[in-house]
Design a protein around this motif. Structure first.
Motif: not given
Lengths: 202, 338
Positions: A39-41, A45-51, A158-161
């Motif tokens: 779910s982190a990945i 990607f969702a955040v990258t897209f929206v940003m 991803v590092l955190m997850a």
């Protein structure tokens, strides 16, 4: 406008000014959605897209409507509307994109769609839009900055997850289990990322 | 009117109108039609998202029922009520599913089964198993760190003082989470009418079992011999019982030399002989318990209620139909008044 300039923007947004670990933006999804790597990945990607999309949309909005030097209102200063206008446009843009994805690509919707409502009014997304203006980036620079800020967010998430998945196995003292140890972990990661601020790219 | 005020109005108003209109347009244009039955089924389902049906959650299961025509009886926590309601909604024939609860097929408590080493790691069965199959000397036995208790969403499993999990037969919904979690596969879901069940999963030979556990099944097969019908079958040194045929296991439990069958009844009905008895003595011949039925031939016989195990073998053989069942069933850890 050489490639090196973009390189500085990319490295700067991913490592030196990492949105989560250096600017402390988007902490909510950073703690909330970092329980599982999958779910982190997806969230990353969702955040990258929206940003990326938000950077482009807000740049256009700011340049043609708000900025007194370039807007269509004969130099009237509307920059004080920046925050509210950005929030409105980002939120409805995300809603719009969600609807389109749901209709056109169920696969993509299942991968990203469930995270989209979570980031409609995320501060990291608003942050990248505001920073684009503060740094007086061009359209292309804004787009690149938004994208690499998203990649930086994904990296941190991803590092955190990955670490939190390992933490589940560890024998942690009872009062620290769950969120408390995640905060300690986040602060240590943040300290590590501050090491990048010594990086000189000029 | 100052231009700033006017332009602000135009800008924000314009943005609002344009975005509102495009969102309204998009919601019409890109509307995804969802089958209303999915929502309706979702409302019927308990919403525990336990995953017992084999799907990711209640909504995934509701979707599968409507789209793929999956069986409507898979929801264990919902029970027959939910099955009926879904069947009614979809116009299907009502199918009744028997209520199932979890049974632990191991009785190797601390004082009965030996350990082969002292484990000092994470108190989790799956972790302990990774280390030479866990600390229990019996490779089939319950490790007792309660991973099953942790996954039970219905508070139906508790760790007993003897180091074995205890199933709360009233709270258990038969979702099967413990069945999937147990690394030794010690749980099965059986009809809740099952009162006597085999509490051992060891496929080892007699000597090997005796060495590590005092209540382990040695595979002697006497339960197969004494039980009527083909409900028990020896498979790889372990009796395999068809619980769904509601077998009478009283005799099997009585005869089992290692007491590997567990009886959940605290008290069960016993037989009684009335005055019609003419002393044919047929019942004495079939009674498996020594000195349970006494009496001289030709005179009324007597059943010792304390010795009678309630197997009911004598019921059918009396030519005078003088034998009756008396008393009621009582369960361990179960308040029958509720």
């Amino acid at each position: 406008m050489d490639l090196g300039h973009f390189f500085v923007i990319i490295i700067g947004a991913i490592f030196i000014n990492n949105f989560v670990l250096t600017k402390f933006l988007g902490i909510c999804p950073y703690i909330g959605v970092s329980r599982k790597l999958d779910s982190a990945i997806g969230m990353g990607f969702a955040v990258t897209f929206v940003m990326s999309v938000a950077s482009a949309a807000t740049w256009v909005l700011y340049t043609f409507l708000l900025n007194p030097k370039t807007n269509i209102f004969h130099g009237t200063d509307l920059t004080y509307l920046r925050t509210i206008a950005f929030i409105i446009i980002i939120a409805s843009l995300v809603q719009f994109v969600e609807m389109v994805i749901q209709k056109t690509s169920p696969v993509l919707y299942n991968a990203l769609g469930i995270y989209l409502p979570l980031i409609t009014t995320n501060c990291a997304v608003l942050g990248v839009a505001v920073l684009n203006i503060d740094e007086s980036f061009s359209f292309l620079e804004s787009l690149v900055h938004g994208f690499s800020a998203g990649i930086g967010f994904t990296l941190a998430l991803v590092l955190m997850a990955g670490l939190r998945e390992k933490l589940d196995m560890a024998d942690i003292p009872k009062p620290l289990r769950g969120i408390p140890i995640a905060f300690i972990l986040a602060s240590l990661m943040s300290l590590a990322f501050f090491g990048f601020s010594g990086l000189s790219l000029n | 009117m100052s231009p700033v005020f006017l332009y602000t109005l135009v800008t924000l108003g314009g943005i609002g109108v344009i975005l509102g209109a495009s969102l309204a347009f998009a919601s019409k244009q890109f509307a995804v039609e969802v089958d209303p039955r999915v929502e309706q089924i979702l409302e019927i389902l308990p919403g525990a998202n336990c995953g017992g049906c084999g799907y990711a959650g209640c909504s995934a299961y509701a979707d599968a029922i409507v789209r793929e025509g999956v069986n409507t009886t898979l929801c264990a926590p919902g029970g027959p009520d939910v099955v009926h309601k879904i069947a009614e909604l979809l116009g299907l024939e009502k199918t009744v599913s028997t209520r199932k609860v979890a049974y632990l097929h191991c009785a190797g408590a601390h004082d009965k089964a030996k350990d082969k080493y002292i484990y000092d790691g994470i108190k989790d069965c799956r972790k302990a198993v990774a280390f030479a199959g866990g600390p229990k000397a019996c490779e089939y036995g319950c490790i007792g760190y309660g991973s099953c208790v942790a996954v039970c969403k219905f508070d139906a499993l508790h760790m007993g003082e003897d180091g074995l999990p205890v199933v709360d037969r009233i709270k258990c919904t038969g979702c099967g989470a413990c069945v999937r979690e147990c690394p030794k596969n010690l749980f099965t879901l059986e009809p809740d009418s099952t009162i006597i069940y085999l509490a051992c999963s060891s496929h080892d030979k007699g000597k090997a079992v005796k060495d590590v556990c005092s209540v382990g099944c040695i595979g002697c097969g006497i339960c197969v011999k004494v039980t009527e019908g083909d409900v028990i079958e020896m498979k790889d040194n372990l009796p395999s019982v068809k619980y769904e045929e509601s077998p009478n296991l009283i005799l099997a439990q009585y005869k089992c030399p290692t007491k590997s069958y567990k009886d959940l009844a605290a008290k069960r009905p016993h037989m009684n002989i009335d005055t019609k008895c003419k002393g044919h003595g047929e019942c004495v011949k079939v009674c498996p318990v020594k000195d349970c039925i006494t009496g001289e031939e030709g005179k009324p016989h007597l059943i010792n209620g304390k010795l009678c195990i309630g197997c009911g073998l004598c019921l059918g053989v009396c030519p005078e139909k003088a034998i009756h069942v008396v008393g009621a069933m009582g369960y361990v850890g179960m308040d029958m008044s509720s």
